[in-house]
Design a protein around this motif. Structure first.
Motif, PDB file in Angstrom:
ATOM      1  N   VAL A   2       0.878  -1.243  -0.004  1.00  0.00           N
ATOM      2  CA  VAL A   2       0.159  -0.205   0.010  1.00  0.00           C
ATOM      3  C   VAL A   2       0.798   1.202   0.084  1.00  0.00           C
ATOM      4  CG1 VAL A   2      -1.772   1.336   1.160  1.00  0.00           C
ATOM      5  CG2 VAL A   2      -1.711  -1.140   1.227  1.00  0.00           C
ATOM      6  N   ALA A  19      -7.835  -3.041   4.163  1.00  0.00           N
ATOM      7  CA  ALA A  19      -7.950  -3.660   3.071  1.00  0.00           C
ATOM      8  C   ALA A  19      -9.480  -3.894   2.590  1.00  0.00           C
ATOM      9  CB  ALA A  19      -7.215  -5.106   2.827  1.00  0.00           C
ATOM     10  N   ASN A  20      -9.847  -3.733   1.250  1.00  0.00           N
ATOM     11  CA  ASN A  20     -11.165  -4.000   1.165  1.00  0.00           C
ATOM     12  C   ASN A  20     -11.397  -5.700   1.041  1.00  0.00           C
ATOM     13  OD1 ASN A  20     -10.147  -5.102  -1.554  1.00  0.00           O
ATOM     14  ND2 ASN A  20     -10.960  -3.103  -2.477  1.00  0.00           N
ATOM     15  N   THR A  22     -11.617  -7.664  -1.214  1.00  0.00           N
ATOM     16  CA  THR A  22     -10.841  -8.438  -2.377  1.00  0.00           C
ATOM     17  C   THR A  22      -9.409  -8.524  -2.143  1.00  0.00           C
ATOM     18  OG1 THR A  22     -12.483  -7.570  -4.068  1.00  0.00           O
ATOM     19  CG2 THR A  22     -10.232  -8.166  -4.645  1.00  0.00           C
ATOM     20  N   ARG A  23      -8.801  -7.708  -1.391  1.00  0.00           N
ATOM     21  CA  ARG A  23      -7.260  -7.561  -0.969  1.00  0.00           C
ATOM     22  C   ARG A  23      -7.195  -8.672   0.182  1.00  0.00           C
ATOM     23  NH1 ARG A  23      -2.527  -5.034  -1.992  1.00  0.00           N
ATOM     24  NH2 ARG A  23      -1.215  -4.772  -0.028  1.00  0.00           N
ATOM     25  N   GLU A  24      -8.191  -8.276   0.835  1.00  0.00           N
ATOM     26  CA  GLU A  24      -8.075  -9.069   2.156  1.00  0.00           C
ATOM     27  C   GLU A  24      -8.115 -10.713   1.910  1.00  0.00           C
ATOM     28  OE1 GLU A  24     -10.196  -9.860   6.684  1.00  0.00           O
ATOM     29  OE2 GLU A  24     -11.100  -8.273   5.047  1.00  0.00           O
ATOM     30  N   LEU A  26      -6.878 -12.140  -0.717  1.00  0.00           N
ATOM     31  CA  LEU A  26      -5.569 -12.503  -1.416  1.00  0.00           C
ATOM     32  C   LEU A  26      -4.736 -13.593  -0.576  1.00  0.00           C
ATOM     33  CD1 LEU A  26      -4.604  -9.578  -3.197  1.00  0.00           C
ATOM     34  CD2 LEU A  26      -5.758 -11.340  -4.351  1.00  0.00           C
ATOM     35  N   LEU A  32       2.792  -8.119  -0.910  1.00  0.00           N
ATOM     36  CA  LEU A  32       1.689  -7.341  -0.721  1.00  0.00           C
ATOM     37  C   LEU A  32       1.572  -6.874   0.910  1.00  0.00           C
ATOM     38  CD1 LEU A  32      -0.700  -9.829  -2.311  1.00  0.00           C
ATOM     39  CD2 LEU A  32      -0.165  -7.841  -3.028  1.00  0.00           C
ATOM     40  N   GLN A  61      -4.014  -6.952   5.757  1.00  0.00           N
ATOM     41  CA  GLN A  61      -3.115  -7.121   4.435  1.00  0.00           C
ATOM     42  C   GLN A  61      -2.674  -8.360   4.356  1.00  0.00           C
ATOM     43  OE1 GLN A  61      -2.479  -4.397   2.697  1.00  0.00           O
ATOM     44  NE2 GLN A  61      -4.056  -3.550   4.077  1.00  0.00           N
TER      45      GLN A  61
END
Length: 281
Positions: A2, A19-20, A22-24, A26, A32, A61
């Motif tokens: 980020v 994180a939103n 979608t990122r969370e 991953l 990342l 994250q």
């Protein structure tokens, strides 16, 4: 990441990194991280010296909360919070993780009043298990009033089953708290501090609900000598009986000055250093 810091004399403070969904969701990857501090790798003297991070919370994250790699000396991290990240809460790496052409030890770090909670890897990791040279050690790393809780659940991310991993020299943990609790609240599931290197101090710190408070380890050609453990407090659960409050690998030299063992419930303890390379006063 980020936030990516690549140069000297940078300062960041007073914000949240989240994180939103979608990122969370991953999978873990070191690329990342929430905040990644590392100099450019095209010249041997590039540095991220004098980095200051203060009052920052990094959460959710898919990498480390805070990642430092390469020459990031003369830096300070204070009042920061790493919460529910899939990697380490805080990782200080000499450059092997990111494949640097010009690696550099992590050193001269003030790590003051920070916390790591529910992270998949170690709450704090300085160097790694493969390090075997002075240039790969943490040097003059001072942690004060650091607290960790329920970190280290992901065996694919952590180096071993301890909340905190440290390999360095002339460094200190003062007034810190280490635990061995899972995210589900199950106690006595992992060790507190795994430490090796030269002239390190563990002072006035707490070890809560661990299955092994401290292990002092010996690694390769970098001999572990003059590790001083003073004034520690160990709180134990009913099911825990320690073979050794301070477990010492063969060849490591440890000096235990004072200790306070505080058993909880019906558990007992046995104060014993496991190897012959120690002195107790």
């Amino acid at each position: 990441p980020v936030l990516r810091i690549k140069d000297n004399s940078c300062e960041a403070r007073d914000f949240l990194v989240t994180a939103n969904a979608t990122r969370e969701a991953l999978s873990y990857a070191y690329t990342l991280a929430g905040i990644h501090v590392e100099p450019l790798d095209d010249f041997v003297y590039n540095t991220c010296d004098r980095t200051i991070l203060q009052s920052i919370r990094v959460e959710k994250q898919p990498g480390d909360g805070f990642l430092f790699s390469g020459a990031c000396t003369l830096s300070a991290i204070s009042l920061c919070d790493s919460w529910s990240n899939k990697g380490m809460g805080y990782r200080f790496d000499y450059g092997v993780l990111t494949g640097r052409t010009f690696p550099h030890y992590i050193g001269l770090i003030e790590f003051n009043q920070n916390r790591a909670t529910f992270c998949g890897g170690h709450a704090l990791a300085v160097s790694d298990l493969a390090a075997d040279a002075q240039a790969e050690m943490g040097i003059r790393f001072r942690a004060t009033n650091f607290e960790c809780y329920a970190c280290g659940e992901d065996a694919a991310v952590r180096y071993n089953d301890y909340s905190v991993f440290f390999f360095g020299e002339n460094s200190e943990f003062n007034g810190c708290a280490f635990d061995g609790v899972t995210a589900a609240g199950v106690k006595d599931q992992r060790g507190g501090l795994f430490i090796g290197g030269r002239n390190n101090r563990v002072i006035n710190s707490r070890f809560i609900s661990t299955n092994q408070p401290i292990e002092v380890y010996q690694q390769g050609t970098q001999k572990t000598v003059d590790c001083v453990i003073s004034g520690i407090r160990v709180v134990m659960e009913a099911a825990t009986v320690y073979t050794a409050v301070v477990k010492v690998q063969a060849g490591a030299i440890v000096r235990v000055i004072t200790d306070e063992i505080d058993p909880v419930g019906v558990g007992g303890y046995c104060w014993r250093l496991q190897q012959t390379g120690h002195r107790r006063r």
